[in-house]
Scaffold this active site. Structure first.
Site, PDB file in Angstrom:
ATOM      1  N   THR B 166      60.634  43.838   7.520  1.00 39.40           N
ATOM      2  CA  THR B 166      61.900  43.326   7.899  1.00 39.40           C
ATOM      3  C   THR B 166      61.673  42.073   8.483  1.00 39.40           C
ATOM      4  OG1 THR B 166      61.906  44.567   9.609  1.00 39.40           O
ATOM      5  CG2 THR B 166      63.374  45.477   7.813  1.00 39.40           C
ATOM      6  N   THR B 203      62.674  49.576  14.342  1.00 37.45           N
ATOM      7  CA  THR B 203      62.301  50.684  13.496  1.00 37.45           C
ATOM      8  C   THR B 203      60.641  50.592  13.022  1.00 37.45           C
ATOM      9  OG1 THR B 203      64.378  51.188  12.495  1.00 37.45           O
ATOM     10  CG2 THR B 203      62.280  51.742  11.205  1.00 37.45           C
ATOM     11  N   GLU B 289      57.564  40.603  17.326  1.00 35.93           N
ATOM     12  CA  GLU B 289      58.438  39.276  17.101  1.00 35.93           C
ATOM     13  C   GLU B 289      57.995  38.227  17.922  1.00 35.93           C
ATOM     14  OE1 GLU B 289      62.309  40.883  17.543  1.00 35.93           O
ATOM     15  OE2 GLU B 289      62.476  41.731  15.396  1.00 35.93           O
TER      16      GLU B 289
END
Lengths: 428, 428
Positions: B166, B203, B289
């Site tokens: 993702t 996740t 991130e």
């Protein structure tokens, strides 16, 4: 982040909001001077003094952090041994992780004030806020104490407040006049906070004075009640700084009747004290470092109060939730996710979530409420998120803020640069 | 954030690192296709399929979040009822907070795969990752399942890995060949993570396959051991996402001897499985991130393992500490502050703190180590912080990252914007 009174039972007190902060009550004076604690060349006020002209009943709540600043250790000792007449407080250096020298320095500050006021050392409390782990430049402080005493005045609250500010951008002061019997009493205070992204961020100091006539036990009861329902969620579950301190001094100089246990006056005092603390706590949240949003997280119908609190605090602390507030995103997915790992008993299929009055999630599922409508709520600088667990009858409310890029920038770059500059000058 | 093996007892296994990821072991094939789950026009791979050509022994660990995705519920049921032959996994939609329809959609995915493979529905596990609270565009998924089955190949790991990414920026794959008896077995896997600022961020999916011959009980024991010492601190204390899943499939097709309880081979398998999981967990932290720093927080000489863990995790999670890492600031004051509110038993005057090999704090006080020297350590992209409590003999290590302005920006602006765009298109 601060807790509001558990919604079930709000106090209803009629009072007048007044000016004067920590010197609003009769018989209190305050002052501030410039010592150059952080930087010898600086001109900002950095040493505050608050004095009662007569004897007081005083109560205090200190940090639960196991690493306690020297000033906290000294003040804890002093308040145990004696009544209190004065508070000396500095910004620019936390006097934490400073060992034996730190204790000596904190004592020296109380001694200098005691000598000038003609009281005992143990009648003086000492508070510090600023950088951890660097020796207090004690000579620069001591030499200015006579000056601080000379400057004491009945409208010195503003100066004292400015002297304890660190990264605070706005003054935090609140005072009330409360009709009681045939007279009235006053309660007023000043606070410093900031760094409010998470409860462990920064020192919180709050000094409150009152001229109510109140005994030690009743003051203690009121204090615990009010702190629990205001500041205590700034310092959730022991996530307190090394220096956090709340002090309430009462000198009994008002014309209101003596406040006795379980009396209507006791209820009045307790509610008024709570009001002052709650207003100051809200100001601390609003002035969190680089905060752009003030958000009330209301949890309803939890199985127990403990469950309600877990959910409110977990959501209020979630970085992803805070980021979504900053981005004006009504992202209930991030909220329900945090509810799920809060540890509280929940049933996913019963959870309702609202932004303001708009329902985003019903029974754990998305509603048809247009996102554009919900965005309007989240675009406001202040809004409410309600989480209804539909499992019981307990509620809890927490105030929180967003998380901004500016916060991170501030705490990684500017702040660090300032510390470096100071360290390189030979402070550590 | 991921935990390293509790330092006391490192496994020593000789093995060869090999390519092949989740298809490195014999008898496994994988594939991926493009369904346009997040965006019908997108061309990226978003549906992965992993299949064993023969029967398997399979074990899995699922999220402890009380809000569980539909796919998690279905997979938990399937693995309880049956052996496993295949995993179907999509990115772009988490199928969480999707109610009865979500369960039907998750089941439909397993049914489509089962029909194509000629196995039972309950022999297929299903995993999803992506946005919460939006219905799965199930028709777009189902129609591509035959294609996914047709594309299955023994070197399909790379495609499968890409399909589950993702906000991951780097592939996460690791595999080993472990000599055992007169033969060898292989263990390999792929993972997705990201959003690693805090364990509640995103996740985490991990699919591991092995051709070792191992029974259900022994696989379960090895799995628990390895997860606890690798991924389990990505998901500290229940702070898991709604979709977190780790699956290990074993098909026994290697030429290595059967792994029996308490045998040297069992030890070998356990250590090799741990190695694979630890490497994947480290990759997840490094790819958090907008992470720019990878920091190992080592706690030593705590009173108990629980205390060591509390300190390591509290420091690793502290926003102020993370901000100081980002700012290349060797700020031990923020670290000792977090140690103080960790809840662990500590004595301030015994605490030592090191950046790399340089001691910043000795006995709770600043050392004379030049700040410029410590800054060099903290300027590195990878470094170690050691906290010696000098109270006992227990240690614990956690891997963490910095907190960057880019993280906040990413999670408040870009990400939100993408979601809005999607919602406005009529998904919710």
């Amino acid at each position: 982040m601060a807790t509001k009174a558990h919604d079930e039972r709000e106090c209803r007190v009629s009072f007048k909001v007044i000016d004067g902060g920590v010197t609003a009550a009769k018989g209190f004076r305050a002052s501030a001077v410039t010592c150059g604690i952080k930087n010898p060349e600086a001109t900002r006020l950095d040493l505050a003094l608050i004095v009662s002209d007569g004897p007081t009943t005083t109560d205090a709540v200190f940090t639960t952090n196991k690493v306690r600043a020297a000033c906290v250790r000294v003040s804890q000792q002093h308040i145990k041994e004696s009544d209190t007449r004065a508070i000396i407080a500095n910004s620019g250096n936390a006097n934490a992780c400073t060992g034996v020298q730190g204790i000596q320095d904190a004592k020296a500050m109380t001694k200098a004030v005691a000598e000038q006021l003609g009281v005992k050392m143990r009648q003086v409390l000492v508070c510090s806020t600023g950088i951890i782990g660097m020796p207090m430049p004690i000579e620069r402080v001591i030499v200015k104490v006579p000056d601080a005493v000379a400057k004491l005045k009945p409208d010195g609250s503003e100066d004292a407040m400015r002297a304890i500010m660190t990264s605070d951008t706005r003054p935090k002061t609140f005072a009330v006049d409360v009709p009681c019997g045939k007279g009235s009493f006053r309660i007023g205070g000043i606070a410093k906070g900031a760094g409010m992204i998470c409860p462990n961020m920064a020192t919180m100091l709050c000094f409150i004075t009152t001229d109510a006539k109140i005994g030690k036990d009743e003051l203690h009861r009121s204090m615990r009640y009010a702190v629990e329902k205001s500041f205590n969620c700034i310092t959730i579950d022991g996530d307190t700084s090394t220096n956090d301190t709340v002090i309430v001094m009462s000198n009994g100089q008002s014309d209101a009747p003596t406040i006795k246990k379980n009396s209507p006056e006791a209820e009045l005092f307790r509610c008024a004290l709570h009001k002052v603390m709650l207003e100051l706590a809200k100001m601390i949240v609003c002035d969190g470092e680089r905060v752009t949003k003030f958000v009330e997280i209301r949890v309803r119908n939890a199985r127990t109060l403990a469950d309600a609190r877990k959910v409110a605090e977990t959501v209020a602390k979630s970085l992803l939730v805070k980021c979504s507030f900053h981005g004006c995103d009504p992202n209930w997915g991030r909220i329900i996710h945090a509810v799920g790992y809060s540890g509280a008993r929940i049933r996913e299929e019963l959870i309702d979530i609202y932004f303001g009055g708009l329902q985003a999630c019903k029974g754990g599922l998305a509603t048809k409420t247009p996102v554009a409508e919900m965005e309007k709520v989240v675009q406001e600088p202040k809004f409410t998120v309600t989480i209804d667990l539909n499992l019981g009858t307990s509620g809890y409310t927490v105030y929180t803020s967003d998380l901004s890029e500016e916060y991170v920038d501030f705490n990684s770059a500017e702040y660090s640069a300032a510390i470096h500059a100071k360290r390189q000058k030979g402070f550590a």
